[in-house]
Structure formats: C-alpha cells, structure tokens
Design a protein around this motif. Structure first.
Motif, PDB file in Angstrom:
ATOM      1  N   LEU A 258     -20.489-102.468  19.088  1.00 29.96           N
ATOM      2  CA  LEU A 258     -19.790-101.204  19.302  1.00 29.96           C
ATOM      3  C   LEU A 258     -18.346-101.414  19.724  1.00 29.96           C
ATOM      4  N   PRO A 259     -17.458-100.457  19.405  1.00 32.95           N
ATOM      5  CA  PRO A 259     -16.063-100.534  19.853  1.00 32.95           C
ATOM      6  C   PRO A 259     -15.965-100.504  21.376  1.00 32.95           C
ATOM      7  N   GLU A 260     -14.900-101.029  21.895  1.00 36.03           N
ATOM      8  CA  GLU A 260     -14.684-101.101  23.336  1.00 36.03           C
ATOM      9  C   GLU A 260     -14.729 -99.717  23.990  1.00 36.03           C
ATOM     10  N   GLY A 261     -15.409 -99.649  25.139  1.00 36.31           N
ATOM     11  CA  GLY A 261     -15.455 -98.423  25.921  1.00 36.31           C
ATOM     12  C   GLY A 261     -16.518 -97.437  25.506  1.00 36.31           C
ATOM     13  N   LYS A 262     -17.286 -97.729  24.465  1.00 40.81           N
ATOM     14  CA  LYS A 262     -18.317 -96.807  23.997  1.00 40.81           C
ATOM     15  C   LYS A 262     -19.576 -96.913  24.866  1.00 40.81           C
ATOM     16  N   MET A 263     -20.213 -95.769  25.096  1.00 34.79           N
ATOM     17  CA  MET A 263     -21.443 -95.731  25.893  1.00 34.79           C
ATOM     18  C   MET A 263     -22.583 -96.383  25.120  1.00 34.79           C
ATOM     19  N   ILE A 264     -23.330 -97.236  25.805  1.00 30.00           N
ATOM     20  CA  ILE A 264     -24.497 -97.880  25.213  1.00 30.00           C
ATOM     21  C   ILE A 264     -25.777 -97.143  25.607  1.00 30.00           C
ATOM     22  N   MET A 265     -25.932 -96.869  26.903  1.00 29.09           N
ATOM     23  CA  MET A 265     -27.125 -96.175  27.386  1.00 29.09           C
ATOM     24  C   MET A 265     -26.911 -95.767  28.839  1.00 29.09           C
ATOM     25  N   GLN A 266     -27.849 -94.959  29.348  1.00 35.74           N
ATOM     26  CA  GLN A 266     -27.848 -94.553  30.743  1.00 35.74           C
ATOM     27  C   GLN A 266     -29.262 -94.716  31.303  1.00 35.74           C
ATOM     28  N   VAL A 267     -29.341 -95.095  32.579  1.00 33.20           N
ATOM     29  CA  VAL A 267     -30.625 -95.151  33.272  1.00 33.20           C
ATOM     30  C   VAL A 267     -30.571 -94.152  34.419  1.00 33.20           C
ATOM     31  N   GLU A 268     -31.497 -93.186  34.411  1.00 31.95           N
ATOM     32  CA  GLU A 268     -31.501 -92.121  35.412  1.00 31.95           C
ATOM     33  C   GLU A 268     -32.699 -92.265  36.345  1.00 31.95           C
ATOM     34  N   TYR A 269     -32.421 -92.270  37.662  1.00 37.53           N
ATOM     35  CA  TYR A 269     -33.451 -92.435  38.675  1.00 37.53           C
ATOM     36  C   TYR A 269     -33.919 -91.073  39.194  1.00 37.53           C
ATOM     37  N   LYS A 270     -34.969 -91.083  40.013  1.00 31.94           N
ATOM     38  CA  LYS A 270     -35.579 -89.827  40.439  1.00 31.94           C
ATOM     39  C   LYS A 270     -34.650 -88.975  41.303  1.00 31.94           C
ATOM     40  N   ASP A 271     -33.663 -89.607  41.962  1.00 35.91           N
ATOM     41  CA  ASP A 271     -32.727 -88.837  42.780  1.00 35.91           C
ATOM     42  C   ASP A 271     -31.551 -88.293  41.971  1.00 35.91           C
ATOM     43  N   GLY A 272     -31.581 -88.504  40.651  1.00 42.75           N
ATOM     44  CA  GLY A 272     -30.526 -87.995  39.778  1.00 42.75           C
ATOM     45  C   GLY A 272     -29.372 -88.950  39.571  1.00 42.75           C
ATOM     46  N   SER A 273     -29.328 -90.038  40.340  1.00 42.72           N
ATOM     47  CA  SER A 273     -28.251 -91.017  40.147  1.00 42.72           C
ATOM     48  C   SER A 273     -28.455 -91.774  38.842  1.00 42.72           C
ATOM     49  N   LYS A 274     -27.369 -92.304  38.310  1.00 42.91           N
ATOM     50  CA  LYS A 274     -27.430 -92.977  37.010  1.00 42.91           C
ATOM     51  C   LYS A 274     -26.680 -94.299  37.022  1.00 42.91           C
ATOM     52  N   ASP A 275     -27.208 -95.248  36.298  1.00 42.86           N
ATOM     53  CA  ASP A 275     -26.475 -96.450  35.928  1.00 42.86           C
ATOM     54  C   ASP A 275     -26.046 -96.273  34.477  1.00 42.86           C
ATOM     55  N   THR A 276     -24.799 -96.548  34.171  1.00 36.79           N
ATOM     56  CA  THR A 276     -24.317 -96.421  32.799  1.00 36.79           C
ATOM     57  C   THR A 276     -23.868 -97.786  32.277  1.00 36.79           C
ATOM     58  N   TYR A 277     -24.022 -97.968  30.999  1.00 41.01           N
ATOM     59  CA  TYR A 277     -23.657 -99.222  30.346  1.00 41.01           C
ATOM     60  C   TYR A 277     -22.706 -98.910  29.197  1.00 41.01           C
ATOM     61  N   LYS A 278     -21.550 -99.558  29.217  1.00 43.21           N
ATOM     62  CA  LYS A 278     -20.547 -99.336  28.173  1.00 43.21           C
ATOM     63  C   LYS A 278     -20.155-100.657  27.534  1.00 43.21           C
ATOM     64  N   SER A 279     -19.645-100.551  26.316  1.00 45.63           N
ATOM     65  CA  SER A 279     -19.247-101.738  25.575  1.00 45.63           C
ATOM     66  C   SER A 279     -17.906-102.262  26.067  1.00 45.63           C
ATOM     67  N   ASP A 280     -17.802-103.586  26.192  1.00 45.07           N
ATOM     68  CA  ASP A 280     -16.545-104.214  26.594  1.00 45.07           C
ATOM     69  C   ASP A 280     -15.660-104.523  25.398  1.00 45.07           C
ATOM     70  N   LYS A 281     -16.289-104.990  24.333  1.00 46.96           N
ATOM     71  CA  LYS A 281     -15.499-105.383  23.166  1.00 46.96           C
ATOM     72  C   LYS A 281     -16.400-105.442  21.935  1.00 46.96           C
TER      73      LYS A 281
END
Length: 469
Positions: A258-281
């Motif tokens: 994927l191009p740089e800066g594009k979202m790869i996926m998100q992980v959402e926990y029960k409290d609504g917080s999220k980890d996000t993963y984006k492309s570097d290059k």
C-alpha cells in the motif's frame, strides 16, 4: 502462532493436524483483568469456593483438586458462548505453542466449533485434507468412530491429529447434500511453506499465500523480488482457502503493497479505544488483483480488505468467511492456557466483517465439480449400488467427458458403460467398477482439469490485464 508481547492475528480456530490453530492474538499494553481480590470477597466467588470444598469432601467417588479447578475454568470459558474462546489443558497448550511454530503431522485442515459441530474453515494446501476433497464449511461428525459433536475445537483436535502414516476415517456432513460422506485419508507431515509463486503469460506474477505464519513475510518478499527480476508487470495474490495467521506479519505484507500513510486495519477494544495500523512505505508499485473465497478468513480478510479499501485493489472470487474478532491467551504455571476474544478488528473504512464476510468486486464461481470430495480408492463402487460417493463419481465422469446418464448416485448400466469407456481410454482393465486405479486416475485427471478450468483465476487475469499500462 502466539508469541507473548507481540501482535498476532486470528485465524479460524485450530489446525486439525496440529491440535492448535492460527488464532489471532493481541496483547494490549497496560490492560489488566478484574481485581481478583475484589472478586474473592463477593458472594458469587464464595459460592464457587463452597462448591469446590463440598465436592472435594463429599463426592462419593472422590474428586481431585485439579479436576475440579480445570472443570471450573473450562465451564467459565464455555459460558462465554464464543467459539474462539477456549480452555486448553497443559497437553493441548503445549501442542498449541509447539505446533504453531513448526511443521506438524496430521490431516491438515483448519477447524472451528459452531453450534455443537466441528466445522472446517479450510484445508491446507498440499495436505491430505485438500487431496481428499475436504471443503470449507464441511462438518466433521466423527473420526475413527469417535463422535466430535459437542466438543470444542481443542478437544476435537486431540482425536483428529495423529502420526504420519496413520489412517483417519472421517464422517463428513456437507451443507446442501443429503446424507453423509465417508472420507478415508492418511495423515502426513503438513507442508510448512506458505507462499507459492509463478509467472503467468503477459508478465503477470501470481503469488499464493496459504496461511500467514512467522516465515510468510520472508517467503512473500522473496517471491515478489523474484517475479520483479523476471519483469513482472502486475500481480495476482491468491488468498483462497487461506484461514489466516499472524497480525504483525499481515501488517508487514500490507505495508509492502500500500502507498505510504494508508490505513491497513483497526483493532477496537471493549472500552471503545482503538489501535490503528498504517502503511509506512510502498515497495511494489504495480497493479494488483486479489483472489478470495469462502475459505479466506481472518488475516486473509484483513489483507484483502486493506488492499480493497486503501489501495482500490479489485477482489475476484466469492464472499470471504467473515471472522472479525481477535483473541489473546493467558498461560498458567501448570502449563495450561485460556484463549479468549479480546477485541474486534475493523477494515480501513471501519467495517466489521464478522459473520458477513467481504463481497468480491467480481463474483466468480468455480465449476460445480470443484466442490466434489475425493473418493476412497480402497472402496469399490459397482452396478446396483446407491451412495453419495457414486454420485460424486458420476459427476466426475460427466466432467471428464464420459456421460454416465444420471447424477443421482444410483449405479446403473449406463454408469457402468461410462466407467468402462473411461477405463479403456486410460489403459485400465475394463471392469465397469470404480475403485483402485480407476478412482486414482479419475481424481488425477479432475485435478488437472480444474487447474485448466480455474474460472476465478481466469477472471483475475482478465481484470489485471486491463490494469497493466
């Protein structure tokens, strides 16, 4: 493939041959469970202690402490009513941790528990399960006469796995078919390779990823580099029958594509917080098409969704499986583990594909004969018999150009004539009986035909051809 302290992803539940699976895991920094001290002071907890004490003291056959404790833990996890959460006693946990990091022996299929049944997620490429024609969503009702109904996936694996060279007699239910299928296969060492590549005409590269393990990114990178050195102009990524694997490896693969800066996926926990993963290059920079089907699950779905939503990559095939939850494990001093769902993963656009799957941009089915299960060469089928196996044999004959006259499983005179015509055409003694060399030759020719008649791959090539400058 669980490694403490690392981000991993869920595959659908367990590899039959392994007695474990590539279940997805996420360990979230700083997250702790409920306070044991607080729980211990509650009436509910006291009820548990009282039950333990009563049974240990008064049960007429005697009750061992570890038996009671393991049963209590198992019951708590089962009460979650989540097919991806399970308690693994020490022997199962040991197999789980060992097998997800090495080769293994068994039949080679990913399974999960659903509504009291053991369901196949996907056979592993090159495994006895694939050769025997086991398909995604098949229900394994029993193995070697032992019913698997009501078992967890972990429990079922202990009955299904076994040493190389041993025979496994499976009773299978296939959705849409009446009766059961009796499939006999021989356990083997399951291939540890996860990536297979080739150069197709018009400089189109094809990379098949069968699961996402520790070695997959290295294998994938080498395959891409080799194809680029051969002048690749576009890439087809085949994720069909890929049951998933490791999160960190999946992210690295998507990052590469994927191009740089594009979202790869998100992980959402029960409290609504999220980890996000984006492309570097981006390291490829070529047109891509992805192949998916009902056996594409978890990590395979994450990669497909990332490429589709963040890279405008077209998907070809059929709807994916739909596994959108993430698991983690907790290990105990006695070597046992609990594996439980801790979060859900979302696509770049925030979609949750759990139980719904991902629809392809170009829906293409394989030929009907692609769904046939393999026949047991040790079993003879002849005139006046009736069975699902005969129905499969008739469909095979029809696909190979030898008209049996009917496809309903009744072995009549026209079916016998079709068998003899097939035997004559292939230098086999004309007996009119399906079995032995006849069965093996039919399946060999059918596999070769399917490779030539791969309608999904043909569509992927057609789509990619239009994308190449």
């Amino acid at each position: 493939m669980y490694i403490r302290g690392r981000y991993l992803i869920l595959s659908l539940i367990l590899v039959i041959a392994l007695s474990s699976g590539l279940t997805a895991f996420v360990m979230k920094d700083g997250q702790t469970g409920s306070s044991v001290e607080n729980a211990a002071s509650t009436p509910e907890f006291q009820k548990l202690l009282d039950t333990y004490s009563t049974l240990q003291k008064d049960f007429y056959q005697g009750a061992k402490s570890d038996q009671l404790l393991n049963g209590a833990i198992d019951g708590m996890v089962k009460s979650l009513d989540d097919p991806y959460s399970t308690y693994m006693p020490p022997d199962e946990a040991t197999q789980f941790h060992e097998n997800i990091e090495s080769s293994f022996e068994g039949i080679g299929a990913e399974i999960r528990a659903e509504d009291g049944k053991i369901v196949v997620v996907s056979p592993i490429k090159g495994s006895p399960s694939e050769s025997a024609g086991i398909k995604p969503n098949d229900r394994i009702r029993s193995v070697d006469g032992k019913s698997l109904d009501g078992m967890t996936a972990s429990e079922a694996v202990t009955h299904i796995r076994g040493k190389k060279g041993t025979k496994a007699e499976l009773v299978i239910e296939r959705p849409g078919e009446q009766g059961v299928l009796n499939i006999s296969l021989v356990r083997d060492t399951i291939p540890i390779e996860t990536v297979y590549s080739e150069m197709l005409p018009d400089k189109m590269g094809k990379v098949q990823v069968t699961k996402v393990s520790e070695t997959t990114f290295t294998e994938f990178s080498k395959a891409i580099q080799s194809l680029k050195e051969q002048g690749m102009k576009g890439l087809i990524i085949d994720l069909r029958s890929n049951p998933g694997g490791l999160l960190n490896i999946t992210v690295k693969m998507a990052d590469m594509l994927l191009p740089e800066g594009k979202m790869i996926m998100q992980v959402e926990y029960k409290d609504g917080s999220k980890d996000t993963y984006k492309s570097d290059k981006e390291q490829l920079g070529l047109p891509i098409v992805v192949l998916v089907d009902g056996g594409s699950a978890s990590a395979a779905e994450i990669l497909a969704a990332a490429l589709k939503e963040s890279g405008d990559v077209p998907l070809v095939g059929t709807k994916t499986f739909g596994k959108g939850t993430v698991q983690t494990t907790k290990s105990f001093k006695d070597g046992s583990d609990i594996k439980y769902t801790i979060a859900k993963w979302l696509t770049p656009n925030g979609n949750w594909v759990h139980k719904s799957g991902i629809e392809p941009d170009h829906k293409v089915e394989l030929p009907a004969y692609a769904s046939l299960h393999a026949l047991d060469p040790d079993k003879e089928m002849k005139k006046e018999q009736f069975s699902n196996e005969i129905k499969s044999a008739q469909t095979m004959l029809e696909a190979l150009g030898f008209t049996p006259g009917r496809l309903d499983g009744f072995f009549d005179e026209k079916t016998e004539q079709a068998v003899m015509s097939f035997q004559q055409a292939n230098g086999i003694e004309k007996t009119g009986v399906v079995g032995g060399k006849t069965t093996l030759k039919m399946m060999e020719l059918l596999r070769a035909k399917l490779e030539k008649d791969d309608t999904q791959l043909e569509m992927a090539k057609s789509v990619l051809r239009k994308m190449i400058p």
